[in-house]
Write an enzyme that holds these catalytic residues in place. Structure first.
Site, PDB file in Angstrom:
ATOM      1  N   GLU A  82      40.223  34.982  26.723  1.00 54.01           N
ATOM      2  CA  GLU A  82      40.442  35.915  27.834  1.00 54.01           C
ATOM      3  C   GLU A  82      40.822  35.203  29.107  1.00 54.01           C
ATOM      4  OE1 GLU A  82      39.320  38.401  31.378  1.00 54.01           O
ATOM      5  OE2 GLU A  82      38.606  36.411  30.751  1.00 54.01           O
ATOM      6  N   GLU A  83      40.186  34.072  29.382  1.00 52.14           N
ATOM      7  CA  GLU A  83      40.467  33.372  30.631  1.00 52.14           C
ATOM      8  C   GLU A  83      41.911  32.872  30.674  1.00 52.14           C
ATOM      9  OE1 GLU A  83      38.791  33.502  33.130  1.00 52.14           O
ATOM     10  OE2 GLU A  83      36.664  33.596  32.687  1.00 52.14           O
ATOM     11  N   HIS A 129      34.001  31.733  38.326  1.00 47.34           N
ATOM     12  CA  HIS A 129      34.943  30.625  38.557  1.00 47.34           C
ATOM     13  C   HIS A 129      34.524  29.746  39.749  1.00 47.34           C
ATOM     14  CE1 HIS A 129      38.515  32.833  36.384  1.00 47.34           C
ATOM     15  NE2 HIS A 129      37.357  32.966  35.764  1.00 47.34           N
ATOM     16  N   GLU A 138      31.796  42.446  31.537  1.00 47.11           N
ATOM     17  CA  GLU A 138      32.044  41.661  32.749  1.00 47.11           C
ATOM     18  C   GLU A 138      31.069  42.085  33.853  1.00 47.11           C
ATOM     19  OE1 GLU A 138      34.168  39.219  33.114  1.00 47.11           O
ATOM     20  OE2 GLU A 138      36.001  39.570  31.946  1.00 47.11           O
ATOM     21  N   ASP A 141      34.905  32.743  26.281  1.00 47.79           N
ATOM     22  CA  ASP A 141      35.499  31.521  26.811  1.00 47.79           C
ATOM     23  C   ASP A 141      35.258  31.452  28.311  1.00 47.79           C
ATOM     24  OD1 ASP A 141      37.241  33.742  27.132  1.00 47.79           O
ATOM     25  OD2 ASP A 141      38.914  32.404  27.555  1.00 47.79           O
ATOM     26  N   HIS A 194      33.991  38.553  26.790  1.00 48.35           N
ATOM     27  CA  HIS A 194      34.697  37.343  26.369  1.00 48.35           C
ATOM     28  C   HIS A 194      33.742  36.151  26.435  1.00 48.35           C
ATOM     29  CE1 HIS A 194      35.381  35.362  30.318  1.00 48.35           C
ATOM     30  NE2 HIS A 194      35.478  36.588  30.807  1.00 48.35           N
ATOM     31  N   ASP A 202      30.395  34.940  34.039  1.00 47.97           N
ATOM     32  CA  ASP A 202      31.732  35.301  33.547  1.00 47.97           C
ATOM     33  C   ASP A 202      32.018  34.577  32.251  1.00 47.97           C
ATOM     34  OD1 ASP A 202      34.319  36.279  33.443  1.00 47.97           O
ATOM     35  OD2 ASP A 202      35.136  34.817  34.840  1.00 47.97           O
TER      36      ASP A 202
END
Length: 432
Positions: free
Chosen positions: A163-164, A389, A189, A94, A92, A129
């Protein structure tokens, strides 16, 4: 069908030493690092990924992909080959927002390579991520086409959106409406360059208590719903302590992530109070049973609180509205699946390393590919999910090179393993 370098059939001994792709991937070190730096430098919150999509589209074209397209929701897709074995590489593109800038030692969108490890570590939002995985997949597929191409394989490299905000939504759209059903999905990932094969499912839910608003000068005239939430908060904490633990995926968890109330003013008793929960599901649990468990809490029933599943609603940067309940299935791919076995074999062949099997603590697009659609899914990616994150978001540059080599070696090894599993007759019939 012959090997691009030696002329020998795929799957036969081609005289390559274990780890042969690592020095070849080393040639991509500078370019894959530059691509990751560009991706980090370009903010791409969910539904605002257009600039990153264009950067990836240009990179795929420059690297000689056979076809590049952008699907209706905005995910970028590059294709190499047109064989009967279909593999989707997905990362992903985003990211979450940066949170408090005070936590960051430097600008999160100005990528910096620091000498934290042998080859340096690239820091910045999205490095772990999942932009590190994306950059490595793009270059790994190009190296595959250059040195390890297998005519049995159709390889799609996907940079998926949103995705997030809603795990699996964009990948499910792509797998059901855009691409043919693949034999395997490989997620980029972060796995510390090991092979992962599952993650816990989850739900996002709210618990809401209704009250009766009144002037704060006479609180006895109303009913303050915040006080009704207080015992529920403690009940949620106790629930987390007694949730079951799965043999592979580990414990189920529940976390209180937000509390709010609806009030006319700061001198009025609120009308409603709401808390939000992130409930992670291990083996043997499902979204419906988790919701029922929350509704059955005595503290919830005592105040007549309602428990509701949240719904994601948004519009993609391409202008397409999307809507999905926030229920995400637990999934695992069996350890003896051809994709898992091929992932480990690629470690030996391409990297000269014995890899280990693991699982993610966080959630991935696998909740759609395997959890919902039943498409076997594994993961291999640079970096460590512990940095996701956080204000320490990072990816070792050596991991990028390792991942490039693994992605380049995997498609042919998977085709070999699938052929061996299904038998020679299956190959003539298209391995379906």
């Amino acid at each position: 069908m012959t090997d691009a370098l030696t002329g020998t059939p795929p799957g036969q001994d081609q005289g390559r030493r274990p780890g042969w792709l690592l020095p070849e991937a080393e040639r991509h070190r500078g370019r894959v690092t530059d691509l990751l730096a560009d991706l980090v430098h370009t903010p791409s919150l969910s539904t605002d990924e257009a600039a990153v999509v264009e950067r990836l589209r240009a990179a795929m074209v420059d690297l000689g992909y056979d076809e590049v397209q952008v699907d209706p929701l905005g995910s970028v897709i590059g294709r190499i080959g047109d064989g009967p074995v279909t593999i989707v590489f997905d990362s992903h593109i985003d990211t979450v927002d940066v949170g408090s800038r005070d936590e960051w030692a430097r600008d999160p969108f100005e990528p910096a390579i620091l000498p934290d490890a042998g080859g340096g570590v690239l820091h910045g939002r999205g490095a772990s991520d999942d932009k590190g995985g994306m950059a490595a997949m793009v270059h790994g597929a190009a190296l595959y086409k250059e040195l390890a191409y297998d005519p049995r394989v159709t390889l799609y490299v996907v940079g998926s959106v949103q995705e997030e905000a809603c795990d699996g939504l964009a990948l499910e759209h792509l797998l059901t409406k855009v691409l043919p059903r693949p034999d395997l999905v490989v997620l980029g990932e972060a796995t510390r360059c090991q092979v992962f094969r599952g993650n816990r499912g989850r739900i996002e839910a709210l618990v809401r208590v209704a009250g009766s608003s009144c002037h704060a000068s006479a609180p006895e005239r109303g009913v303050n719903p915040v006080y009704g939430l207080a015992p529920i908060v403690e009940a949620v904490r106790r629930l987390n302590d007694r949730l079951p633990s799965g043999p592979f995926l580990g414990p189920g968890t529940v976390a209180l992530t937000k509390i709010e109330c609806e009030t006319p003013s700061l001198n009025a008793v609120p009308a409603t109070a709401t808390l939000y929960l992130d409930r992670r599901l291990t083996e043997g649990e499902d979204p419906d049973s988790a919701l029922a468990e929350l509704r059955a809490l005595p503290e919830v029933q005592a105040v007549g609180a309602t428990v509701e599943l949240l719904t994601y609603e948004a519009t993609s940067f391409t202008g397409i509205p999307v809507r999905q309940e926030k229920r995400f299935a637990t999934w695992t791919t069996p350890a003896d699946h051809p994709g898992v076995r091929a992932g480990l074999a690629t470690g030996r062949d391409a990297l000269g390393q014995e890899l280990s099997l693991g699982r993610w603590v966080f959630s991935t697009n696998g909740v759609a590919s395997m959890g919902k659609l039943g498409i076997p899914t594994i993961g291999f990616g640079p970096g460590d999910e512990v940095h996701a994150h956080t204000a320490h978001d990072q990816c070792p540059v050596d991991d990028l090179v390792t991942a490039v080599a693994w992605y380049a070696g995997f498609p042919s090894r998977f085709a070999d393993t699938l052929t061996a599993t299904r038998g020679p007759a299956a190959e003539e019939g298209g391995l379906r």
